[in-house]
Design an enzyme around this catalytic site. Structure first.
Site, PDB file in Angstrom:
ATOM      1  N   ASN A   9       0.955  -1.217   0.059  1.00 23.25           N
ATOM      2  CA  ASN A   9      -0.132   0.083   0.118  1.00 23.25           C
ATOM      3  C   ASN A   9       0.924   1.327  -0.122  1.00 23.25           C
ATOM      4  OD1 ASN A   9      -1.674   2.070   0.425  1.00 23.25           O
ATOM      5  ND2 ASN A   9      -2.491   1.339   2.494  1.00 23.25           N
ATOM      6  N   LYS A  11       0.243   4.296  -0.213  1.00 22.09           N
ATOM      7  CA  LYS A  11      -0.277   5.562   0.413  1.00 22.09           C
ATOM      8  C   LYS A  11      -0.108   6.744  -0.417  1.00 22.09           C
ATOM      9  CE  LYS A  11      -0.018   3.044   4.912  1.00 22.09           C
ATOM     10  NZ  LYS A  11       0.329   3.030   6.191  1.00 22.09           N
ATOM     11  N   HIS A  97      -8.975   1.068   5.288  1.00 21.83           N
ATOM     12  CA  HIS A  97      -7.956   1.413   6.019  1.00 21.83           C
ATOM     13  C   HIS A  97      -7.915   2.117   7.305  1.00 21.83           C
ATOM     14  CE1 HIS A  97      -3.631   2.362   6.637  1.00 21.83           C
ATOM     15  NE2 HIS A  97      -3.332   1.358   6.063  1.00 21.83           N
ATOM     16  N   GLU A  99      -6.386   4.438   7.978  1.00 18.22           N
ATOM     17  CA  GLU A  99      -6.122   6.296   7.788  1.00 18.22           C
ATOM     18  C   GLU A  99      -7.414   6.737   7.248  1.00 18.22           C
ATOM     19  OE1 GLU A  99      -2.716   5.678   5.591  1.00 18.22           O
ATOM     20  OE2 GLU A  99      -1.687   4.773   7.435  1.00 18.22           O
ATOM     21  N   GLU A 169      -4.798  -4.975  10.533  1.00 14.49           N
ATOM     22  CA  GLU A 169      -3.820  -3.999  10.589  1.00 14.49           C
ATOM     23  C   GLU A 169      -4.072  -3.253  12.055  1.00 14.49           C
ATOM     24  OE1 GLU A 169      -1.918  -2.539   6.932  1.00 14.49           O
ATOM     25  OE2 GLU A 169      -3.649  -1.456   7.182  1.00 14.49           O
ATOM     26  N   GLY A 175       3.337   2.306  10.854  1.00 12.98           N
ATOM     27  CA  GLY A 175       4.141   3.160  10.655  1.00 12.98           C
ATOM     28  C   GLY A 175       5.009   3.430  11.780  1.00 12.98           C
ATOM     29  N   SER A 215       4.171  -2.284  10.224  1.00 11.80           N
ATOM     30  CA  SER A 215       5.625  -2.376  10.385  1.00 11.80           C
ATOM     31  C   SER A 215       6.238  -3.923   9.814  1.00 11.80           C
ATOM     32  CB  SER A 215       6.016  -2.251  11.493  1.00 11.80           C
ATOM     33  OG  SER A 215       5.557  -0.588  12.045  1.00 11.80           O
TER      34      SER A 215
HETATM   35  P1  13P Z   1       3.542   0.169   7.726  1.00 12.19           P
HETATM   36  O1  13P Z   1       4.046  -1.095   7.042  1.00 12.19           O
HETATM   37  O2  13P Z   1       4.142   1.484   7.239  1.00 12.19           O
HETATM   38  O3  13P Z   1       3.528   0.135   9.074  1.00 12.19           O
HETATM   39  O4  13P Z   1       2.112   0.485   7.083  1.00 12.19           O
HETATM   40  C1  13P Z   1       1.117  -0.665   7.264  1.00 12.19           C
HETATM   41  C2  13P Z   1       0.079  -0.141   6.337  1.00 12.19           C
HETATM   42  O5  13P Z   1      -0.842   0.733   6.989  1.00 12.19           O
HETATM   43  C3  13P Z   1      -0.403  -0.868   5.204  1.00 12.19           C
HETATM   44  O6  13P Z   1      -1.686  -0.726   4.723  1.00 12.19           O
END
Ligand code: 13P
Length: 252
Positions: A9, A11, A97, A99, A169, A175, A215
């Site tokens: 992803n 983003k 997601h 976010e 997740e 992150g 992560s």
């Molecule tokens: P990270 O791998 O940067 O922690 O992000 C995970 C994520 O949100 C994938 O959709």
């Protein structure tokens, strides 16, 4: 047998040139692999979907979208519909997601309508969910995850589940560099598969791929992916670098 999946992803990262370059690198890296029952997916930004589809053509790399609107067309300035995604040749979309939930107010009811719209457009749904840190601290994480599933996607009938991938997740691991331990991931994935089984039966539960996200790096992927109910990963930061992402693909 359910698929193994590594999905990147991206983003809001990678402009046109960077997207084309990264897809190009991944295409040449995967061409040497035997991807037995394993899917490799990237999710660029909307504006770079078309060029990414072109760059991935003829390869094993699948290009998917990060989001879509629930309506098929209309006065929704700035939005993208499911039929627009399929018109580019896309077959899947990420929905839910954390976010999107946190920064854009997407709640379970809205996500349920997006899930329906995606499936109506023949798009597979990669459905994301996960608890926040305070939920885990208060040992409410199973309730939160169960609620997100029940309210966001358990309205589907069993037949629709062949077009569903789940992605757990935990928000506290996204992150942050802090990963759920492999045992924490397995515990939650087993809980999720059991919920699917209770609702839809063992066959549906056995066939659905459940990804872990938060992560994941080449260094921890092997241990996380070794767990029986972890069928792959949804990767953020490490998906932006071809060698890190390929390290995770190789781990699976
Ligand atoms: P990270 O791998 O940067 O922690 O992000 C995970 C994520 O949100 C994938 O959709």
């Amino acid at each position: 047998m359910r698929s193994k999946i590594v999905a990147g992803n991206w983003k809001m990262n990678n402009d046109l040139a960077a997207s084309k370059a990264l897809v190009g690198e991944l295409v040449s890296e995967v061409s040497g692999l035997s991807l037995d029952n394993t899917r490799v997916i990237v999710a660029p930004t909307f504006v770079n979907l078309e060029s990414s589809v072109a760059a991935a053509e003829g390869s094993a790399i699948e290009v998917v979208a990060q989001n879509m609107h629930q309506a098929d067309s209309g006065a929704y300035t700035g939005e993208i519909s499911g039929s627009m995604l399929t018109s580019l040749g896309l077959k899947s979309v990420i929905l839910g997601h954390s976010e999107r939930r946190a920064y854009f107010g997407e709640d379970d009811a809205l996500l349920a309508s997006k899930v329906d719209a995606a499936l109506k457009n023949n798009l597979e749904v990669i459905f994301c969910f996960g608890e926040e840190l305070e939920d885990r601290k208060s040992e409410n994480h199973f309730n939160i995850v169960g609620g997100q599933l029940k309210n966001g996607i358990f309205h589907l009938d069993a037949a629709a589940w062949k077009n569903v991938v789940l992605a757990y997740e935990p928000v506290w691991a996204i992150g942050t560099g802090e990963t759920a331990s492999a045992d924490q991931a397995q515990e939650m994935h087993a809980f999720i598969r059991n919920l699917v089984s209770e609702t839809y039966g063992a066959e549906v539960a056995d066939e659905v791929s459940i990804l872990y996200g938060g992560s994941v790096k080449p260094e921890n992927a092997t241990e996380i992916f070794s767990k029986p109910d972890v069928d792959g990963g949804l990767i953020g930061g490490a998906a932006l670098n071809a060698s890190d992402f390929m390290g995770i693909v190789t781990a699976i």
